[in-house]
Write a protein that holds these residues in place. Sequence first.
Motif, PDB file in Angstrom:
ATOM      1  N   HIS A   1       0.804  -1.213   0.000  1.00  0.00           N
ATOM      2  CA  HIS A   1       0.000   0.000   0.000  1.00  0.00           C
ATOM      3  C   HIS A   1       0.844   1.272   0.000  1.00  0.00           C
ATOM      4  O   HIS A   1       1.855   1.342   0.695  1.00  0.00           O
ATOM      5  N   PRO A   2       0.417   2.284  -0.747  1.00  0.00           N
ATOM      6  CA  PRO A   2       1.170   3.528  -0.797  1.00  0.00           C
ATOM      7  C   PRO A   2       1.116   4.310   0.505  1.00  0.00           C
ATOM      8  O   PRO A   2       0.174   4.180   1.293  1.00  0.00           O
ATOM      9  N   SER A   3       2.118   5.121   0.697  1.00  0.00           N
ATOM     10  CA  SER A   3       2.135   6.063   1.816  1.00  0.00           C
ATOM     11  C   SER A   3       1.194   7.219   1.511  1.00  0.00           C
ATOM     12  O   SER A   3       0.714   7.382   0.385  1.00  0.00           O
ATOM     13  N   GLU A   4       0.931   8.051   2.512  1.00  0.00           N
ATOM     14  CA  GLU A   4       0.052   9.197   2.300  1.00  0.00           C
ATOM     15  C   GLU A   4       0.604  10.135   1.229  1.00  0.00           C
ATOM     16  O   GLU A   4      -0.158  10.669   0.422  1.00  0.00           O
ATOM     17  N   ILE A   5       1.912  10.315   1.189  1.00  0.00           N
ATOM     18  CA  ILE A   5       2.456  11.241   0.198  1.00  0.00           C
ATOM     19  C   ILE A   5       2.272  10.695  -1.216  1.00  0.00           C
ATOM     20  O   ILE A   5       1.987  11.452  -2.149  1.00  0.00           O
ATOM     21  N   ALA A   6       2.403   9.378  -1.400  1.00  0.00           N
ATOM     22  CA  ALA A   6       2.134   8.785  -2.704  1.00  0.00           C
ATOM     23  C   ALA A   6       0.649   8.894  -3.045  1.00  0.00           C
ATOM     24  O   ALA A   6       0.276   9.171  -4.198  1.00  0.00           O
ATOM     25  N   ASN A   7      -0.211   8.701  -2.048  1.00  0.00           N
ATOM     26  CA  ASN A   7      -1.648   8.883  -2.264  1.00  0.00           C
ATOM     27  C   ASN A   7      -1.968  10.318  -2.673  1.00  0.00           C
ATOM     28  O   ASN A   7      -2.896  10.568  -3.454  1.00  0.00           O
ATOM     29  N   THR A   8      -1.215  11.263  -2.134  1.00  0.00           N
ATOM     30  CA  THR A   8      -1.427  12.672  -2.463  1.00  0.00           C
ATOM     31  C   THR A   8      -1.101  12.946  -3.925  1.00  0.00           C
ATOM     32  O   THR A   8      -1.841  13.663  -4.616  1.00  0.00           O
ATOM     33  N   VAL A   9      -0.015  12.358  -4.406  1.00  0.00           N
ATOM     34  CA  VAL A   9       0.332  12.503  -5.827  1.00  0.00           C
ATOM     35  C   VAL A   9      -0.791  11.968  -6.702  1.00  0.00           C
ATOM     36  O   VAL A   9      -1.249  12.626  -7.647  1.00  0.00           O
ATOM     37  N   VAL A  10      -1.262  10.765  -6.385  1.00  0.00           N
ATOM     38  CA  VAL A  10      -2.329  10.150  -7.165  1.00  0.00           C
ATOM     39  C   VAL A  10      -3.594  11.003  -7.130  1.00  0.00           C
ATOM     40  O   VAL A  10      -4.230  11.258  -8.150  1.00  0.00           O
ATOM     41  N   ALA A  11      -3.961  11.462  -5.939  1.00  0.00           N
ATOM     42  CA  ALA A  11      -5.199  12.230  -5.790  1.00  0.00           C
ATOM     43  C   ALA A  11      -5.162  13.533  -6.572  1.00  0.00           C
ATOM     44  O   ALA A  11      -6.112  13.879  -7.290  1.00  0.00           O
ATOM     45  N   ILE A  12      -4.073  14.269  -6.442  1.00  0.00           N
ATOM     46  CA  ILE A  12      -4.011  15.575  -7.110  1.00  0.00           C
ATOM     47  C   ILE A  12      -3.953  15.420  -8.620  1.00  0.00           C
ATOM     48  O   ILE A  12      -4.615  16.157  -9.356  1.00  0.00           O
ATOM     49  N   ARG A  13      -3.202  14.433  -9.104  1.00  0.00           N
ATOM     50  CA  ARG A  13      -3.130  14.249 -10.557  1.00  0.00           C
ATOM     51  C   ARG A  13      -4.404  13.613 -11.117  1.00  0.00           C
ATOM     52  O   ARG A  13      -4.685  13.734 -12.305  1.00  0.00           O
TER      53      ARG A  13
END
Length: 358
Positions: free
Chosen positions: A325-337
């Motif tokens: 599972h991704p970290s929150e910062i990786a989730n942030t990249v996915v969410a914003i893009r």
Amino acid sequence: MVRELSFLFPILIVVGLMQLQAFVVVGEPQVPCYFIFGDSLVDSGNNNELVTAAKANYKPYGIDFPQGVSGRFTNGRTMADIIGQLLGFPNFIPPYATVTDHEISTGVNYGSGSAGIREESGSHLGDRISLDRQLLNHKTTISRLSVLQSNKTFTQEYLKRCIYLSNIGSNDYINNYLIPNIYPTSNTYTSDRYATVLIQQYSQQLKTLYNLGARKIAVFGLGQIGCAPAEIAMFGTGGKPCVESINDAVKLFNERLKALVDELNKDYSDARFTFINLTSISAPQGDVAILPDVPCCQVREDGQCLPNSRPCPIRVLSVFYDGFHPSEIANTVVAIRSYIAISPMDASPYDISHLARL
């Protein structure tokens, strides 16, 4: 190092964007409600009371989440959480397991760790709420909402304006096709045929969602499963950055899913489906995959965090929180893009911000 920086550079940009988010997302939410379907990438606590090994209601999961341990399979927010914030929702969308009548008008999260498109996916881990069962739960939610709003026609029109997110399919590989000693699928189907069979079933499920009133539907492709630390540990890479055979199988699924979204848009002219390309988002240079990362937490044999273990101290530098599972910062990249596409490859035909405005 160059490849690592190709991923970390947009992360640093995103950190700055998230600091500004409180000032950008103001006023009423952009849509009246937000419904979330999927697996552990979006689960916000639906598995907490299930008899399953696939649950994250213990530390060090949730170490950076405002409410602490919640059942999210990461250190902080999921990609679905962050997308909800970008859409302007002041609170996180509650899980179906605990949602109240007061809350359902703004949305429900049906996501369940280890769930898949296929009913049997993840069954060796214990109970899970498959996509078919999530759709049945959504039907129950609509009935509750219709009673609360006291006007079936109003409810139908209300639901058409909401955003629906579907992020599922990983477990049909990780916890099905890639475990031949438990599941027969890899002996029954070639990877090409399996992708076709999955898409055929997923097509019917997305049509069911449409028939339940959804008109703005963001469908997420699969990430590069072969780059997950747990898959690399299990299969090896032969000197490559990732397990290429797994990523090749996932690519077949994603190609068919993109074609399915195009077909659904053609067949349902009053609906707007969009494909979110996680492969593009996780490979900013287009042909460069994220390098496999060391999990931030200490992992047990199944790839999940060891209970009460101490995670890495600088979590903004970790792509993976545990073995999958991704970290929150990786989730942030996915969410914003996903919300605002940086590349035309990120979302087709719309990013989620555009979808919300339609």
